[in-house]
Write a protein that holds these residues in place. Structure first.
Motif, short mmCIF file in Angstrom:
data_model
loop_
_atom_site.label_atom_id
_atom_site.label_comp_id
_atom_site.label_asym_id
_atom_site.label_seq_id
_atom_site.Cartn_x
_atom_site.Cartn_y
_atom_site.Cartn_z
N ARG A 109 -10.06 11.92 -2.06
CA ARG A 109 -9.42 13.18 -1.64
C ARG A 109 -7.95 13.20 -2.03
NH1 ARG A 109 -13.01 13.15 2.74
NH2 ARG A 109 -11.77 11.65 3.89
N LEU A 110 -7.26 12.09 -1.75
CA LEU A 110 -5.83 12.02 -2.06
C LEU A 110 -5.61 12.04 -3.56
CD1 LEU A 110 -4.97 9.23 0.53
CD2 LEU A 110 -4.08 11.57 0.59
N GLY A 111 -6.43 11.30 -4.29
CA GLY A 111 -6.28 11.26 -5.75
C GLY A 111 -6.52 12.63 -6.37
N ALA A 112 -7.53 13.32 -5.86
CA ALA A 112 -7.83 14.65 -6.40
C ALA A 112 -6.71 15.64 -6.10
CB ALA A 112 -9.16 15.16 -5.82
N ALA A 113 -5.97 15.36 -5.02
CA ALA A 113 -4.84 16.23 -4.66
C ALA A 113 -3.57 15.83 -5.39
CB ALA A 113 -4.62 16.18 -3.15
N GLY A 114 -3.69 14.85 -6.29
CA GLY A 114 -2.53 14.48 -7.10
C GLY A 114 -1.56 13.54 -6.41
N ARG A 115 -2.00 12.90 -5.34
CA ARG A 115 -1.09 12.03 -4.59
C ARG A 115 -1.29 10.58 -5.00
NH1 ARG A 115 -1.26 13.70 1.58
NH2 ARG A 115 0.43 12.19 1.55
N PRO A 116 -0.23 9.93 -5.51
CA PRO A 116 -0.36 8.55 -5.96
C PRO A 116 -0.63 7.59 -4.80
CG PRO A 116 1.91 9.32 -6.20
CD PRO A 116 1.11 10.49 -5.76
N ILE A 117 -1.64 6.75 -4.94
CA ILE A 117 -2.09 5.88 -3.86
C ILE A 117 -2.18 4.43 -4.33
CG2 ILE A 117 -3.34 7.61 -2.56
CD1 ILE A 117 -5.83 6.94 -4.03
N GLY A 118 -2.19 3.52 -3.37
CA GLY A 118 -2.30 2.11 -3.69
C GLY A 118 -3.03 1.36 -2.59
N ILE A 119 -3.54 0.17 -2.95
CA ILE A 119 -4.18 -0.71 -1.97
C ILE A 119 -3.49 -2.07 -2.04
CG2 ILE A 119 -6.35 -1.59 -1.04
CD1 ILE A 119 -7.85 0.26 -2.95
N LEU A 120 -2.98 -2.54 -0.90
CA LEU A 120 -2.33 -3.84 -0.82
C LEU A 120 -3.33 -4.93 -0.44
CD1 LEU A 120 0.83 -3.20 1.41
CD2 LEU A 120 0.58 -2.88 -1.06
N PHE A 121 -3.19 -6.07 -1.11
CA PHE A 121 -3.95 -7.27 -0.75
C PHE A 121 -2.96 -8.41 -0.59
CE2 PHE A 121 -6.85 -4.56 -3.04
CZ PHE A 121 -8.07 -4.72 -2.41
N GLY A 122 -3.13 -9.22 0.44
CA GLY A 122 -2.19 -10.29 0.73
C GLY A 122 -2.50 -11.58 0.01
N PRO A 123 -1.67 -12.60 0.21
CA PRO A 123 -1.89 -13.90 -0.42
C PRO A 123 -3.18 -14.56 0.10
CG PRO A 123 0.24 -13.82 0.71
CD PRO A 123 -0.48 -12.59 1.07
N GLU A 124 -3.74 -15.42 -0.73
CA GLU A 124 -5.01 -16.05 -0.42
C GLU A 124 -5.02 -16.71 0.96
OE1 GLU A 124 -3.41 -16.14 -3.19
OE2 GLU A 124 -4.71 -16.20 -4.95
N ARG A 125 -3.96 -17.47 1.26
CA ARG A 125 -4.04 -18.30 2.45
C ARG A 125 -3.80 -17.51 3.73
NH1 ARG A 125 -2.18 -24.15 1.39
NH2 ARG A 125 -2.77 -23.13 -0.55
N GLY A 162 -3.02 -13.85 4.01
CA GLY A 162 -3.12 -12.41 4.12
C GLY A 162 -1.75 -11.78 4.26
N LEU A 163 -1.73 -10.49 4.50
CA LEU A 163 -0.47 -9.76 4.59
C LEU A 163 0.21 -10.02 5.93
CD1 LEU A 163 -1.82 -6.42 3.11
CD2 LEU A 163 -0.07 -7.85 2.04
N GLU A 164 1.53 -10.11 5.89
CA GLU A 164 2.31 -10.21 7.12
C GLU A 164 2.33 -8.86 7.83
OE1 GLU A 164 3.75 -13.06 7.96
OE2 GLU A 164 3.22 -14.10 6.11
N ASN A 165 2.64 -8.90 9.11
CA ASN A 165 2.67 -7.64 9.87
C ASN A 165 3.64 -6.62 9.28
OD1 ASN A 165 0.72 -8.42 11.61
ND2 ASN A 165 1.98 -8.36 13.45
N ASP A 166 4.82 -7.08 8.84
CA ASP A 166 5.77 -6.09 8.33
C ASP A 166 5.29 -5.53 6.99
OD1 ASP A 166 6.26 -8.56 7.09
OD2 ASP A 166 8.26 -7.91 6.50
N GLU A 167 4.46 -6.27 6.28
CA GLU A 167 3.88 -5.74 5.05
C GLU A 167 2.77 -4.73 5.38
OE1 GLU A 167 4.68 -9.67 2.25
OE2 GLU A 167 2.87 -9.59 3.45
N LEU A 168 2.00 -5.03 6.40
CA LEU A 168 0.96 -4.08 6.82
C LEU A 168 1.58 -2.76 7.25
CD1 LEU A 168 -1.37 -6.42 8.91
CD2 LEU A 168 -1.85 -5.46 6.66
N LEU A 169 2.78 -2.85 7.83
CA LEU A 169 3.42 -1.63 8.32
C LEU A 169 3.93 -0.74 7.19
CD1 LEU A 169 5.20 -3.20 11.38
CD2 LEU A 169 3.49 -1.39 11.47
N THR A 170 3.93 -1.25 5.98
CA THR A 170 4.21 -0.41 4.82
C THR A 170 3.10 0.61 4.59
OG1 THR A 170 5.22 -2.35 3.82
CG2 THR A 170 4.80 -0.49 2.35
N ALA A 171 1.94 0.32 5.13
CA ALA A 171 0.75 1.11 4.83
C ALA A 171 0.55 2.25 5.82
CB ALA A 171 -0.49 0.22 4.84
#
Lengths: 250, 250
Positions: B106-122, B124-133
């Motif tokens: 839906r977002l892509g079709a509306a022209g809105r640039p999107i991303g998916i974050l994945f954290g380090p192997e051991r 995962g993402l830190e809380n402050d990194e998750l809060l970027t989302a």
């Protein structure tokens, strides 16, 4: 019939690399699959690289059964699916992963032992091996790059099986349990903000106030706020407006 | 906007192993995803092991962008999802992969640039990194064995995105006509508000600041803001904080 017996047996036919067997076991275990069979494994068995790659899925590896040929390996199964990258003209039904997963749950619930065949890394399953199956499964990919490895194919089908068997809520709203602010509380918040903005002559003119006030109200409250958020924002506006005003606080 | 721009950017935050980057690129390419960004890669970049593991997905690796920090990496994105194994109590909506995939289309079709974050192997993402989302994605697994590796998580979400696109729902975004604020603009807004609040000692203690700052950020931006709303709020905070400060206005 136990829950384990209702799940599909994963059969890796002539796997070449121990790592892939281990990674497949790890993939299976994430999605509740524990029954693994190897058919004439070219990688040899047991296999140290498989143990490393399994990352803790030792119960799957420990219970892995090895068969000399495919016919023996599927002898006790009633319905066999075969994963294949190319939909071939074999007069066997070809299912998408999700449809196959639903069929597996129907068969498993009916007490019918089922399995999924995966071919060797380099070549996939031979036609005569595919003909052992009652249905083929083809994982859809980009047409110009169909290059899933063995463990990736196992992962996707295990995920689809797991997914078809559970009802996971599509979305969890973390604020769902928190008491929502009433309309009166929202109005009070907006009134306070407008009063604070009036006090610093934010709007400059009545016309600008008339056009901006509703924009501000909608921007802050259009999705609703919890009661605690209303308190938070009231505190923010109050402190911002008064914090530098004079000696009463600083 | 090209088809490539409508697809989610895959962002690997501090990846530790080149193999995993390569396997993730291969996974992406199977499902039509070609935009990869690395944030402060611990494995170094370029990386020979990544090339081997990519199994031909060289167009993905060749176009991979490297960023020094997460904020820069998401600056041009309007909506960021974050993959996390544990649903944490962060006041951010948590979506299942399939629901997230539909939202991405839906977002892509509306022209809105999107991303998916994945954290380090051991870790995962830190809380402050998750809060970027703006939303979290949790892949459901067996409760007693949640052990997907980085490339497996990328594979499953890429597959779900691809699957959801085979039947793209009609995209209707009521705010589609208005330019949305980027992540950088939202971050700038929050930074300004926090600085203003620090100036009036709103938080009183570092602990209280650490717990309240994310709540404020989420409350103001969780549904996204338009660019004009960001300007409006920046003006509001600025005027509230400065309005009574001294003789320059009154």
């Amino acid at each position: 019939m136990s829950a384990a017996q209702a799940q599909p047996v994963i059969l890796l036919v002539r796997p070449q690399l121990g790592e892939n067997v281990g990674t497949a076991a790890r993939a299976m275990r994430n999605f509740g699959l524990t029954r693994l069979r190897l058919v004439a494994p070219e990688c040899g068995w047991p296999n140290a690289k498989a143990v490393v790659a399994a990352s803790g899925a030792y119960d799957v590896l420990g219970a892995t059964e090895v068969f000399a040929d495919l016919r023996q390996a599927v002898a006790d199964l009633e319905y066999v699916f075969a994963a294949t990258a190319r939909a071939r003209d074999l007069a066997i039904p070809v299912l998408a992963p999700e449809a196959a997963a639903e069929e597996m749950h129907r068969l498993g619930a009916a007490g019918r032992p089922i399995g999924i065949l995966f071919g060797p890394e380099r070549t996939g399953l031979e036609n005569d091996e595919l003909l052992t199956a009652q249905a083929l499964i083809t994982i859809p990919t980009a047409p110009d790059f169909a290059s899933l490895n063995l463990a990736q194919a196992v992962l996707l089908l295990a995920y689809c099986w797991f997914r078809a068997g559970i009802q996971v809520p599509a979305a969890i709203d973390p604020a769902a349990g928190e008491p929502k602010a009433t309309q009166a509380e929202l109005a009070g918040l907006i009134d306070q903000l407008l009063a604070d903005l009036d006090a610093v002559d934010f709007f400059k003119s009545p016309d600008r106030r008339a056009s901006l006030a509703p924009v501000i109200a909608v921007s802050l409250t259009r999705r609703g706020l919890t009661r605690s958020e209303v308190h938070l924002w009231r505190g923010i506006f109050k402190e911002l407006a008064r914090g530098r005003a004079g000696p009463q606080r600083h």
